[in-house]
Design a protein around this motif. Structure first.
Motif, PDB file in Angstrom:
ATOM      1  N   ILE A 212       0.844  -1.209   0.000  1.00  0.00           N
ATOM      2  CA  ILE A 212       0.000   0.000   0.000  1.00  0.00           C
ATOM      3  C   ILE A 212       0.871   1.247   0.000  1.00  0.00           C
ATOM      4  N   GLN A 213       0.534   2.195  -0.848  1.00  0.00           N
ATOM      5  CA  GLN A 213       1.193   3.500  -0.880  1.00  0.00           C
ATOM      6  C   GLN A 213       0.115   4.575  -0.966  1.00  0.00           C
ATOM      7  N   GLN A 214       0.200   5.577  -0.087  1.00  0.00           N
ATOM      8  CA  GLN A 214      -0.811   6.632  -0.046  1.00  0.00           C
ATOM      9  C   GLN A 214      -0.179   7.978  -0.350  1.00  0.00           C
ATOM     10  N   ARG A 215      -0.897   8.741  -1.199  1.00  0.00           N
ATOM     11  CA  ARG A 215      -0.445  10.089  -1.546  1.00  0.00           C
ATOM     12  C   ARG A 215      -1.634  11.026  -1.405  1.00  0.00           C
ATOM     13  N   TYR A 222      -4.946   9.498  -2.759  1.00  0.00           N
ATOM     14  CA  TYR A 222      -4.749   8.450  -3.753  1.00  0.00           C
ATOM     15  C   TYR A 222      -3.993   7.300  -3.086  1.00  0.00           C
ATOM     16  N   ILE A 223      -4.609   6.120  -3.096  1.00  0.00           N
ATOM     17  CA  ILE A 223      -3.990   4.958  -2.464  1.00  0.00           C
ATOM     18  C   ILE A 223      -3.751   3.883  -3.527  1.00  0.00           C
ATOM     19  N   SER A 224      -2.502   3.508  -3.684  1.00  0.00           N
ATOM     20  CA  SER A 224      -2.136   2.449  -4.616  1.00  0.00           C
ATOM     21  C   SER A 224      -2.087   1.125  -3.850  1.00  0.00           C
ATOM     22  N   VAL A 225      -2.793   0.110  -4.354  1.00  0.00           N
ATOM     23  CA  VAL A 225      -2.843  -1.204  -3.727  1.00  0.00           C
ATOM     24  C   VAL A 225      -2.332  -2.221  -4.750  1.00  0.00           C
ATOM     25  N   ARG A 226      -1.182  -2.825  -4.480  1.00  0.00           N
ATOM     26  CA  ARG A 226      -0.551  -3.749  -5.419  1.00  0.00           C
ATOM     27  C   ARG A 226      -0.450  -5.144  -4.809  1.00  0.00           C
ATOM     28  N   PHE A 227      -1.001  -6.123  -5.542  1.00  0.00           N
ATOM     29  CA  PHE A 227      -0.900  -7.520  -5.146  1.00  0.00           C
ATOM     30  C   PHE A 227       0.227  -8.178  -5.940  1.00  0.00           C
ATOM     31  N   LYS A 283      -3.881  -6.997 -10.561  1.00  0.00           N
ATOM     32  CA  LYS A 283      -2.906  -6.990  -9.470  1.00  0.00           C
ATOM     33  C   LYS A 283      -2.676  -5.584  -8.936  1.00  0.00           C
ATOM     34  N   HIS A 284      -3.331  -4.596  -9.548  1.00  0.00           N
ATOM     35  CA  HIS A 284      -3.102  -3.208  -9.145  1.00  0.00           C
ATOM     36  C   HIS A 284      -4.427  -2.450  -9.083  1.00  0.00           C
ATOM     37  N   LEU A 285      -4.728  -1.907  -7.918  1.00  0.00           N
ATOM     38  CA  LEU A 285      -5.893  -1.059  -7.709  1.00  0.00           C
ATOM     39  C   LEU A 285      -5.456   0.331  -7.288  1.00  0.00           C
ATOM     40  N   GLU A 286      -6.283   1.300  -7.622  1.00  0.00           N
ATOM     41  CA  GLU A 286      -6.061   2.663  -7.137  1.00  0.00           C
ATOM     42  C   GLU A 286      -7.352   3.162  -6.500  1.00  0.00           C
ATOM     43  N   LEU A 287      -7.268   3.571  -5.246  1.00  0.00           N
ATOM     44  CA  LEU A 287      -8.418   4.096  -4.528  1.00  0.00           C
ATOM     45  C   LEU A 287      -8.315   5.613  -4.471  1.00  0.00           C
ATOM     46  N   GLU A 288      -9.424   6.286  -4.705  1.00  0.00           N
ATOM     47  CA  GLU A 288      -9.480   7.744  -4.595  1.00  0.00           C
ATOM     48  C   GLU A 288     -10.526   8.109  -3.552  1.00  0.00           C
ATOM     49  N   ILE A 289     -10.076   8.719  -2.464  1.00  0.00           N
ATOM     50  CA  ILE A 289     -10.971   9.151  -1.390  1.00  0.00           C
ATOM     51  C   ILE A 289     -11.100  10.660  -1.462  1.00  0.00           C
ATOM     52  N   VAL A 290     -12.321  11.132  -1.644  1.00  0.00           N
ATOM     53  CA  VAL A 290     -12.571  12.571  -1.747  1.00  0.00           C
ATOM     54  C   VAL A 290     -12.712  13.133  -0.331  1.00  0.00           C
ATOM     55  N   ASN A 291     -11.731  13.916   0.089  1.00  0.00           N
ATOM     56  CA  ASN A 291     -11.718  14.452   1.450  1.00  0.00           C
ATOM     57  C   ASN A 291     -12.425  15.796   1.571  1.00  0.00           C
ATOM     58  N   GLY A 292     -12.569  16.512   0.463  1.00  0.00           N
ATOM     59  CA  GLY A 292     -13.136  17.861   0.544  1.00  0.00           C
ATOM     60  C   GLY A 292     -12.240  18.762   1.371  1.00  0.00           C
ATOM     61  N   ASP A 293     -12.825  19.461   2.317  1.00  0.00           N
ATOM     62  CA  ASP A 293     -12.046  20.342   3.187  1.00  0.00           C
ATOM     63  C   ASP A 293     -11.603  19.652   4.477  1.00  0.00           C
ATOM     64  N   ASN A 294     -11.843  18.344   4.579  1.00  0.00           N
ATOM     65  CA  ASN A 294     -11.505  17.599   5.792  1.00  0.00           C
ATOM     66  C   ASN A 294     -10.077  17.087   5.739  1.00  0.00           C
ATOM     67  N   VAL A 298      -6.383   8.010   6.888  1.00  0.00           N
ATOM     68  CA  VAL A 298      -5.151   7.222   6.787  1.00  0.00           C
ATOM     69  C   VAL A 298      -5.530   5.750   6.733  1.00  0.00           C
ATOM     70  N   LEU A 299      -5.088   5.069   5.692  1.00  0.00           N
ATOM     71  CA  LEU A 299      -5.335   3.638   5.568  1.00  0.00           C
ATOM     72  C   LEU A 299      -4.170   2.875   6.180  1.00  0.00           C
ATOM     73  N   ASN A 300      -4.442   2.224   7.313  1.00  0.00           N
ATOM     74  CA  ASN A 300      -3.407   1.418   7.956  1.00  0.00           C
ATOM     75  C   ASN A 300      -3.222   0.067   7.264  1.00  0.00           C
ATOM     76  N   LYS A 301      -4.304  -0.463   6.742  1.00  0.00           N
ATOM     77  CA  LYS A 301      -4.226  -1.787   6.124  1.00  0.00           C
ATOM     78  C   LYS A 301      -5.375  -1.956   5.139  1.00  0.00           C
ATOM     79  N   VAL A 302      -5.118  -2.736   4.084  1.00  0.00           N
ATOM     80  CA  VAL A 302      -6.146  -3.121   3.121  1.00  0.00           C
ATOM     81  C   VAL A 302      -6.069  -4.642   2.937  1.00  0.00           C
TER      82      VAL A 302
END
Length: 409
Positions: A212-215, A222-227, A283-294, A298-302
């Motif tokens: 997991i890599q988060q940016r 943007y969270i990259s999830v690679r299997f 083998k590769h997913l990308e998650l996009e979490i819309v935070n707005g002004d918040n 933090v994703l500790n684990k997937v």
């Protein structure tokens, strides 16, 4: 002459089977079974990762180098253990000491094709004969020489186990189960009956831990999830930190090289378990979490999961079987067995294959229009080989005829 013809035909069929095996990259060898019957083979995430997304390229190769029919486990109609209906047992006259007889009544004349026996635990080898009657006088054979299974484990802890008898559909009022003891101690049958059809919840298999890599940008994370392999993904479970209360929009993309495909668009919040459900083979997913002004989450684990998948096939005692897969262009087989998913026994015997390995017969076809030399398509070459083999067989047959005629002269 006929012998020569059939030998030639057998040769041509063998050549065709060898050609068919050459298109599959991988194989998984099945252990030999100890008795004829239907078996359940659970497919590991690694095997599914190497197959087509729809699993249409999976084949079971038997010892005769032919493909054995199968259905997927999700095509079965399962029976809930709590819906068991025991048939009333009838008293029987004294039978020979070498036979255990158990008669039950199907008072409603239900048309059935399986019967569940509950027996006291025993580790013995016996054969079962099943017959039917409508008047308790004339009995007719339904199925003979059914191998009685041995008690493997006592999961319920009550000293009993069950065996399912499968047979052609019958509606006899009375069913007689006879166990041949062969001058040995008898086997104890406690009851016999059927199960009502019930649905069961899906079962998920957890995949290996991804990287997991988060940016975080101004308003989106943007969270990259690679299997480690292109698994079939059906569920993600997120472990989230950073905020006590939140409700955010989240999008899930499957990444294939430079192609990006949206597979889920939903919400995550503190009021629900953060599970995402979708279907994607990657083998590769990308998650996009819309935070707005918040502040960003933090994703500790997937954790990734796939729906449990299995094959159901009839295997013969002592025969060699292997699962072939990994053919991108193979079409899904069409077997008659799919029409009998509600007829197979519930407690199928499990069978685990050995390690996945490369198919030694696999031959890679060049990708450029399948062309070999001089721009000739590959299928033309294979067709020419088959035609030549057929021609040789025909010539051999004709020569045999000529020799036979000369001998007669």
């Amino acid at each position: 002459m006929n012998k020569q013809f059939f030998l030639t035909l057998t040769f041509l069929m063998s050549v065709s089977c060898v050609f068919a095996q050459q298109t599959f990259r991988y194989q998984a060898v099945l252990p030999k079974v100890e008795a004829d019957g239907f078996y359940r083979v659970d497919l590991s995430p690694e095997l599914i990762a190497g197959a087509q997304a729809n699993l249409g390229d999976i084949r079971i190769l038997n010892q005769k180098k032919q493909f054995s029919p199968y259905i997927f486990g999700n095509q079965l109609v399962f029976k809930d253990q709590r819906s068991f209906i025991a048939f009333p047992r009838l008293k029987t006259l004294k039978e020979a000491d070498t036979v255990t007889t158990f008669i039950v009544e199907n008072a409603a004349h239900l048309t059935i094709n399986q019967l569940s026996l509950q027996l006291r635990n025993a580790s013995v080898k016996r054969n079962v004969n099943l017959s039917g009657s409508d008047d308790l006088k004339k009995w007719y054979a339904i199925k003979e020489n059914i191998s009685l299974e041995e008690a493997v484990s006592d999961e319920q802890g009550n000293g009993t186990y069950q065996q399912q008898l499968n047979f052609p559909s019958s509606s006899y009022r009375y069913l007689r189960i006879q166990i041949n003891n062969e001058n040995k101690e008898p086997v104890a049958i406690l009851q016999a009956g059927i199960y009502k059809q019930q649905s069961i919840p899906p079962v998920y298999v957890q995949l290996k831990k991804p990287l997991i890599q988060q940016r975080n940008s101004a308003q989106v994370s943007y969270i990259s999830v690679r299997f480690n392999a292109p698994y079939q993904l059906n569920k993600l479970h997120l472990e989230i930190a950073g905020q006590k209360y939140y409700k955010r929009n989240i999008r899930v993309y499957a990444i294939h090289q430079k192609e990006k495909t949206l597979v889920a668009d939903t919400f995550i919040s503190t009021s629900a378990i953060p599970n995402l459900y979708f279907s994607a083979k990657t083998k590769h997913l990308e998650l996009e979490i819309v935070n707005g002004d918040n502040p960003p989450l933090v994703l500790n684990k997937v954790n990734g999961y796939q729906l449990s998948q299995s094959l159901i096939s009839y295997l013969e005692k002592g025969q060699d079987y292997a699962i072939l897969f990994g053919d991108e262009k193979a079409k899904a087989p069409d077997y008659d067995l799919k029409f009998f998913g509600d007829s197979l026994q519930q407690e199928l015997k499990p069978l685990n294959y050995q390690l996945i390995s490369a198919n030694p017969l696999y031959q890679k076809i060049p990708e450029k229009s399948k062309e070999i030399k001089d721009g000739i398509p590959g299928w033309v070459i294979w067709a020419a080989i088959v035609v030549v083999a057929a021609l040789l067989g025909f010539l051999t047959f004709r020569m045999t005829q000529e020799v036979s005629k000369r001998d007669k002269i």
